[in-house]
Design a protein around this motif. Structure first.
Motif, PDB file in Angstrom:
ATOM      1  N   PRO A 131       0.806  -1.221   0.000  1.00  0.00           N
ATOM      2  CA  PRO A 131       0.000   0.000   0.000  1.00  0.00           C
ATOM      3  C   PRO A 131       0.845   1.280   0.000  1.00  0.00           C
ATOM      4  O   PRO A 131       0.505   2.248  -0.695  1.00  0.00           O
ATOM      5  N   LEU A 132       1.957   1.282   0.722  1.00  0.00           N
ATOM      6  CA  LEU A 132       2.818   2.465   0.759  1.00  0.00           C
ATOM      7  C   LEU A 132       3.306   2.861  -0.636  1.00  0.00           C
ATOM      8  O   LEU A 132       3.500   4.036  -0.923  1.00  0.00           O
ATOM      9  N   GLU A 133       3.457   1.877  -1.517  1.00  0.00           N
ATOM     10  CA  GLU A 133       3.953   2.143  -2.869  1.00  0.00           C
ATOM     11  C   GLU A 133       2.963   2.900  -3.739  1.00  0.00           C
ATOM     12  O   GLU A 133       3.363   3.486  -4.748  1.00  0.00           O
ATOM     13  N   ILE A 134       1.676   2.896  -3.365  1.00  0.00           N
ATOM     14  CA  ILE A 134       0.685   3.576  -4.206  1.00  0.00           C
ATOM     15  C   ILE A 134       0.103   4.828  -3.548  1.00  0.00           C
ATOM     16  O   ILE A 134      -0.870   5.395  -4.036  1.00  0.00           O
ATOM     17  N   MET A 135       0.731   5.263  -2.465  1.00  0.00           N
ATOM     18  CA  MET A 135       0.232   6.440  -1.751  1.00  0.00           C
ATOM     19  C   MET A 135       0.605   7.763  -2.412  1.00  0.00           C
ATOM     20  O   MET A 135       0.243   8.819  -1.925  1.00  0.00           O
ATOM     21  N   ASN A 136       1.291   7.710  -3.536  1.00  0.00           N
ATOM     22  CA  ASN A 136       1.762   8.952  -4.163  1.00  0.00           C
ATOM     23  C   ASN A 136       0.762   9.554  -5.147  1.00  0.00           C
ATOM     24  O   ASN A 136       1.047  10.570  -5.765  1.00  0.00           O
ATOM     25  N   THR A 137      -0.408   8.943  -5.293  1.00  0.00           N
ATOM     26  CA  THR A 137      -1.441   9.520  -6.167  1.00  0.00           C
ATOM     27  C   THR A 137      -2.773   9.537  -5.435  1.00  0.00           C
ATOM     28  O   THR A 137      -3.010   8.733  -4.515  1.00  0.00           O
ATOM     29  N   ALA A 138      -3.658  10.410  -5.886  1.00  0.00           N
ATOM     30  CA  ALA A 138      -5.007  10.453  -5.315  1.00  0.00           C
ATOM     31  C   ALA A 138      -5.726   9.130  -5.555  1.00  0.00           C
ATOM     32  O   ALA A 138      -6.443   8.636  -4.678  1.00  0.00           O
ATOM     33  N   THR A 139      -5.512   8.538  -6.716  1.00  0.00           N
ATOM     34  CA  THR A 139      -6.136   7.255  -7.026  1.00  0.00           C
ATOM     35  C   THR A 139      -5.634   6.169  -6.088  1.00  0.00           C
ATOM     36  O   THR A 139      -6.426   5.367  -5.575  1.00  0.00           O
TER      37      THR A 139
END
Length: 157
Positions: A131-139
Motif C-alpha cells: 500500500p505504501l507504494e501507491i500512496m503517491n497519487t489520489a487514485t
C-alpha cells in the motif's frame, strides 16, 4: 506525538479530523484551528509548511526522500525548503490526503504500528504491491481507503 486510535471506555477517541491535525503537526505546524473539511480545503489552498511533511514522515517512519516521492516533489526541492515554507496547493492537498489515510488506518488497525506493518506488506487486493507504494497519487489513496473500509467492515482484503 503519536496517536492512539482507541481510548479507554471512559474517554472518547479523537475525531478523524483531530487525528489528521495531529499527524500534520497540530498547532505547532499549522498555527490555526482546523475544525472541518472546509478548513482542510482552505489549508490546502493556502499551503501547509514543510514541517507538516516532516511530521507525516515521522508517523510513517520513512526517510524524507521517500516522503518527497509520496508528495511528488524531488528530494532536492523538498530539502531546500525551510521548515516554515508553505508548499503548493497540489503538494499540500496530497499531504493532507496522506494524513487522512493514516488517520483512517489508525482507526481500522487500532494503532500506528499495526497500520505501518500493513502499509509495508504486499497486498493481493493491489496486485501484490505494498500500500505504501501507491500512496503517491489520489487514485492510490482512494484504493487504500477502499481497502481499509473493507477491512473495517470485515471483508477479507
Amino acid at each position: 506525538m503519536k496517536v492512539a486510535a482507541k481510548k479507554s471506555s471512559t474517554q472518547k477517541a479523537p475525531t478523524k479530523g483531530k487525528v489528521v491535525y495531529m499527524i500534520l503537526g497540530g498547532e505547532k505546524n499549522i498555527h490555526r484551528a482546523v475544525n472541518s473539511e472546509l478548513d482542510y480545503l482552505d489549508l490546502s489552498i493556502h499551503g501547509i509548511p514543510k514541517s507538516s511533511i516532516i511530521s507525516i514522515a515521522e508517523y510513517l517512519d520513512i526517510p524524507m526522500k521517500d516522503m518527497a516521492d509520496l508528495v511528488n516533489l524531488s528530494p532536492k526541492t523538498l530539502e531546500r525548503k525551510k521548515n516554515t515554507d508553505l508548499l503548493s496547493e497540489v503538494v499540500s492537498s496530497q499531504a493532507i490526503e496522506i494524513a487522512s489515510t493514516i488517520a483512517h488506518g489508525i482507526e481500522v488497525f487500532d494503532d500506528m504500528e499495526t497500520f505501518k506493518h500493513w502499509l509495508n506488506k504486499e497486498n493481493r487486493a493491489i496486485a501484490g504491491k505494498k500500500p505504501l507504494e501507491i500512496m503517491n497519487t489520489a487514485t492510490g489513496l482512494k484504493i487504500i481507503n477502499t481497502i481499509l473500509t473493507r477491512i473495517e467492515e470485515g471483508v477479507y482484503s
